[in-house]
Design a protein around this motif. Structure first.
Motif, mmCIF file in Angstrom:
data_model
loop_
_atom_site.group_PDB
_atom_site.id
_atom_site.type_symbol
_atom_site.label_atom_id
_atom_site.label_comp_id
_atom_site.label_asym_id
_atom_site.label_seq_id
_atom_site.Cartn_x
_atom_site.Cartn_y
_atom_site.Cartn_z
ATOM 1 N N LEU A 1 0.554 -1.223 0.038
ATOM 2 C CA LEU A 1 0.222 0.190 0.360
ATOM 3 C C LEU A 1 0.532 1.857 0.118
ATOM 4 O O LEU A 1 -0.127 1.875 0.109
ATOM 5 C CB LEU A 1 -0.856 -0.052 1.340
ATOM 6 C CG LEU A 1 -1.835 -1.278 0.821
ATOM 7 C CD1 LEU A 1 -3.128 -0.550 2.023
ATOM 8 C CD2 LEU A 1 -2.404 -1.042 -0.433
ATOM 9 N N GLY A 2 2.144 0.976 -0.242
ATOM 10 C CA GLY A 2 2.655 2.403 -0.421
ATOM 11 C C GLY A 2 3.329 3.604 0.626
ATOM 12 O O GLY A 2 4.432 3.564 0.708
ATOM 13 N N LEU A 3 2.695 2.202 1.617
ATOM 14 C CA LEU A 3 3.977 2.894 3.391
ATOM 15 C C LEU A 3 5.543 2.839 3.108
ATOM 16 O O LEU A 3 6.100 4.468 3.384
ATOM 17 C CB LEU A 3 3.436 2.528 4.500
ATOM 18 C CG LEU A 3 2.082 3.417 4.749
ATOM 19 C CD1 LEU A 3 0.877 2.238 4.050
ATOM 20 C CD2 LEU A 3 1.464 3.303 5.913
ATOM 21 N N MET A 4 5.559 1.819 2.530
ATOM 22 C CA MET A 4 7.354 1.690 2.643
ATOM 23 C C MET A 4 7.906 2.608 1.967
ATOM 24 O O MET A 4 8.861 3.039 1.816
ATOM 25 C CB MET A 4 7.718 0.002 1.882
ATOM 26 C CG MET A 4 8.742 -0.123 3.208
ATOM 27 S SD MET A 4 8.632 -2.195 3.217
ATOM 28 C CE MET A 4 7.687 -2.443 4.373
ATOM 29 N N ILE A 5 7.521 2.443 0.349
ATOM 30 C CA ILE A 5 8.446 3.787 -0.601
ATOM 31 C C ILE A 5 8.094 4.724 0.134
ATOM 32 O O ILE A 5 8.790 5.706 -0.632
ATOM 33 C CB ILE A 5 7.676 2.891 -1.496
ATOM 34 C CG1 ILE A 5 8.741 4.064 -2.641
ATOM 35 C CG2 ILE A 5 6.302 3.781 -1.763
ATOM 36 C CD1 ILE A 5 9.821 3.142 -3.374
ATOM 37 N N GLY A 6 7.179 5.253 0.795
ATOM 38 C CA GLY A 6 7.234 6.466 1.697
ATOM 39 C C GLY A 6 8.178 6.936 2.036
ATOM 40 O O GLY A 6 8.501 7.859 2.500
ATOM 41 N N ALA A 7 7.912 5.689 3.006
ATOM 42 C CA ALA A 7 9.017 5.994 4.424
ATOM 43 C C ALA A 7 10.379 6.610 3.488
ATOM 44 O O ALA A 7 11.527 7.121 4.106
ATOM 45 C CB ALA A 7 8.973 5.073 5.556
ATOM 46 N N SER A 8 11.413 5.245 2.511
ATOM 47 C CA SER A 8 12.271 4.919 1.637
ATOM 48 C C SER A 8 12.009 6.734 1.282
ATOM 49 O O SER A 8 14.092 7.401 1.325
ATOM 50 C CB SER A 8 11.768 3.920 1.022
ATOM 51 O OG SER A 8 11.900 2.924 1.636
ATOM 52 N N PHE A 9 11.264 7.065 0.464
ATOM 53 C CA PHE A 9 11.651 8.117 0.061
ATOM 54 C C PHE A 9 11.596 9.796 0.560
ATOM 55 O O PHE A 9 12.475 10.192 0.303
ATOM 56 C CB PHE A 9 10.145 8.998 -0.635
ATOM 57 C CG PHE A 9 10.388 10.577 -1.258
ATOM 58 C CD1 PHE A 9 11.140 10.198 -2.839
ATOM 59 C CD2 PHE A 9 9.719 10.524 -1.166
ATOM 60 C CE1 PHE A 9 10.141 11.761 -3.474
ATOM 61 C CE2 PHE A 9 8.801 12.438 -1.442
ATOM 62 C CZ PHE A 9 10.303 12.175 -2.893
ATOM 63 N N LEU B 1 -3.848 -1.252 -6.164
ATOM 64 C CA LEU B 1 -3.373 -0.566 -7.071
ATOM 65 C C LEU B 1 -2.469 0.695 -7.207
ATOM 66 O O LEU B 1 -2.055 1.623 -7.544
ATOM 67 C CB LEU B 1 -5.043 -0.307 -8.327
ATOM 68 C CG LEU B 1 -5.444 -1.811 -8.823
ATOM 69 C CD1 LEU B 1 -6.983 -1.742 -9.691
ATOM 70 C CD2 LEU B 1 -4.297 -2.112 -10.032
ATOM 71 N N SER B 2 -3.431 2.002 -6.090
ATOM 72 C CA SER B 2 -3.613 3.225 -5.617
ATOM 73 C C SER B 2 -2.120 3.157 -5.278
ATOM 74 O O SER B 2 -0.584 4.229 -5.694
ATOM 75 C CB SER B 2 -4.593 3.804 -5.304
ATOM 76 O OG SER B 2 -4.767 3.326 -3.755
#
Lengths: 327, 324
Positions: free
Chosen positions: A91-99, A149-150
């Motif tokens: 759900l994108g949280l990990m890439i958000g944290a990494s970013f 998907l989002s």
């Protein structure tokens, strides 16, 4: 409920065994007697003692903390979204944290690691809000499919920015390349110290909310009927999720699929009660990451594979199976 | 004839016309075989060279007295681009020369074309399309898995007609090596080369200029380094750290990124807390830190600087030998 904890001693015993196994094996062969001596009578002038005490013991602790954090985060996400595919990575949280970490500590050269868990949690929160917003705006609202998907869209978008920044300044980001694959090698004790209070807080909050998440997992109407303030519960649970995800990412980088796999495995044994799922996920997640890290260290020894590569190799097929079985 | 065939014909004609317009055609040519096995017709006296690797090709060219019209470089714009290590070892960079930055990896084909080169030097590391490069000018490809960087240096000197200059630099280097051998009993001293970045220790066999000087001067090396396939680099598990110990350890820091010896020790400490207690060389104060600009650039000046550093650091001093 009490019966549900009957197998907890077994799980904890397995965790203890896994912990001991983790510190007993590695690129260098160290006799078990020496391992025991290092733990009970540490002498820093003996190299094997230093390997056990300074390398393997902290690494095992990193695995326990990150594995437990990501598993509990995944369990909570699956509970509050009623989505079997929910996971901080998907759900994108990990890439958000990494970013957030890459931009803050790489691009802007911020050096205060005390803030790394907070920065990572902030990034995870922003990504979560974006994913939620996109899914809600989609026809049909925030269904499991639109959320996934989002999440994929946000992950691709933020991943592309990370890649672009990397390409623009290849030299400065070469060292972040390994971190971005999720690696316990070189994880820093000082960051663990700063992350630990957040992890403890996130865990405590998850345990506190577990009973209400069980009600919510049965449906919002049921939860409302049982007197649960759904909006408040979701907000608090999301705080716990982003704090646990951010802390884990700040310590070891993004490790995918742990939050997806472990809660499903735990449910097979303890059912749908989150008062059991949360603590069992913590223990089994910690054990899982210990075992994965053993594989990462010894399968191609003396070369080590990034732990995140192994979690992805195992989690990917599980995700495919889950999509076929549960959607 | 269908329209696609017509278009193909037009493109081929344009490329052929472009090739005929290159300055190479007006010059005396000779044939050399590059590392891809391709026979390349190159100008005997190339005037407009574009180099597509900064530290491996551009620096040798500058050192041989040839200022290329264009070069690959690091950075993300004309304003920030730099030729890695060149300021330190040649004094020439984009900001104080007429060398045009042609991008990074991949290099910008249009920029290269605008320079109207008569020779392009590149390596298998560069990802710019080789067919497009060859359509612009004679292109010589070097492959570091087939030749050492010093063999490539010699080939560059031959291509640009600077063999005499190379011979002078080689003689100076050999005299430095001879002096090291006279001053230091090299065959009894084990010198390791070990490096660290944020997530790993790593080692090369050999480590560029440091490795070359150590080998040429006859120093012993740890078996763990000799076991690395020649020309390769490996990540070293912290648990295997002692295998890379020696009487001395030479390590490097990246001054181009404002990192100095304390950054290297910081990396080592985070990878292995208390590493200094575990390594003989560190415990005895026998670790030597060199800037990677001199340690890694393919340059006789840099090679000489490394030889001089080794002579100064190890020559005529007492040290504690590592128990064998």
């Amino acid at each position: 409920m009490t019966r549900g904890f009957a197998i907890m001693p077994l799980v904890l015993a397995a965790l203890a065994l896994g912990f001991c196994w983790h510190i007993a094996v590695g690129a260098k062969s160290v006799p078990l007697v020496t391992v025991f001596e290092a733990l009970t009578n540490y002498d820093q002038s003996i190299f094997d003692h230093a390997v056990i005490y300074n390398l393997r013991l902290p690494r095992a602790i990193f695995a326990v903390v990150a594995g437990a954090s990501l598993s509990v985060a995944g369990a909570l996400m699956q509970g509050i979204t009623r989505n079997p595919l929910a996971d901080p990575g998907i759900l994108g949280l990990m890439i958000g944290a990494s970013f957030a970490v890459v931009m803050t500590f790489g691009y802007f050269s911020f050096s205060q690691v005390a803030f790394m868990p907070l920065v990572a949690a902030g990034g995870a929160l922003v990504a979560a809000v974006l994913v939620w917003g996109i899914a809600l705006a989609a026809p049909g609202g925030a269904t499991p499919l639109t959320l996934v998907l989002s999440g994929a869209a946000i992950s691709t978008f933020l991943g592309a920015i990370i890649t672009m920044v990397h390409l623009l300044d290849e030299d400065s980001y070469i060292e972040m390349r390994v971190w971005l694959t999720g690696s316990l090698t070189g994880a820093r004790m000082d960051i663990l110290y700063w992350a630990l209070p957040w992890v403890v807080g996130g865990m405590a909050l998850a345990l506190t909310l577990a009973r209400q998440v069980t009600a919510l997992a049965m449906g919002e109407d049921t939860a409302n009927g049982l007197g649960v303030d759904v909006v408040r519960l979701k907000s608090l649970a999301m705080i716990s999720v982003v704090v646990l995800t951010g802390s884990a990412v700040s310590i070891v980088g993004p490790l995918g699929f742990i939050g997806l796999v472990i809660p499903h495995v735990v449910r097979l044994f303890v059912g749908a009660d989150y008062r059991l799922i949360v603590p069992y996920s913590a223990a089994v997640g910690a054990l899982y990451l210990l075992l994965i890290d053993i594989v990462a260290r010894i399968v191609l020894a003396p070369i080590e594979i990034s732990t995140g590569i192994v979690t992805a190799m195992l989690g990917g097929p599980f995700f495919v199976w889950l999509v076929r079985a549960r959607l | 004839m269908n329209p696609f065939s017509l278009r193909s014909l037009a493109v081929a004609a344009a490329l052929a016309a472009a090739a005929h317009l290159t300055p190479a055609m007006a010059q005396e040519m000779r044939i050399i075989t590059d590392d891809t096995g391709t026979e390349v017709s190159v100008p005997v006296r190339p005037q407009r060279i574009v180099s597509l690797h900064d530290s491996k090709l551009t620096i040798p060219l500058i050192e041989l007295g040839i200022i290329p019209v264009g070069s690959h470089g690091r950075g993300d714009s004309e304003a920030t681009a730099f030729i890695r290590s060149s300021a330190a070892v040649t004094g020439v960079d984009f900001d104080n020369s007429d060398i045009t930055w042609v991008g990074g990896k991949p290099a910008d084909i249009e920029k290269i074309a605008s320079l109207n080169p008569d020779l392009i030097l590149t390596t298998t590391w560069q990802s710019a399309d080789l067919d497009q490069l060859r359509a612009l000018a004679p292109t010589v490809v070097f492959d570091y898995t087939k030749q050492t960087e010093w063999e490539i240096y010699a080939m560059i000197a031959d291509i640009v007609g600077a063999n005499d200059k190379l011979a002078v630099m080689e003689r100076r280097y050999q005299s430095q090596i001879a002096l090291i051998r006279e001053v230091i009993d090299t065959e009894t001293i084990m010198v390791s080369t070990l490096h660290a970045q944020s997530k790993s220790f790593f080692a090369f066999n050999p480590y560029f200029n440091i490795g070359k000087v150590l080998l040429d001067a006859g120093f012993q090396r740890p078996a763990a380094i000799e076991a690395i396939p020649e020309g390769d680099r490996i990540d070293v598990s912290a648990e295997a750290l002692q295998e890379f110990d020696g009487d001395f350890i030479m390590t490097t820091y990246r001054s181009s990124r404002q990192q100095y010896p304390d950054a290297v020790t910081g990396y080592m400490e985070s990878l292995f807390p208390g590493f200094c207690v575990q390594l003989h060389a560190c415990r005895e104060g026998q670790m030597i830190y060199l800037s990677r600009a001199e340690a890694a650039a393919t340059s006789y000046y840099a090679l000489g600087a490394v030889a001089s550093s080794i002579l100064t650091s190890l020559g005529g001093r007492d040290f504690t030998a590592m128990p064998r």
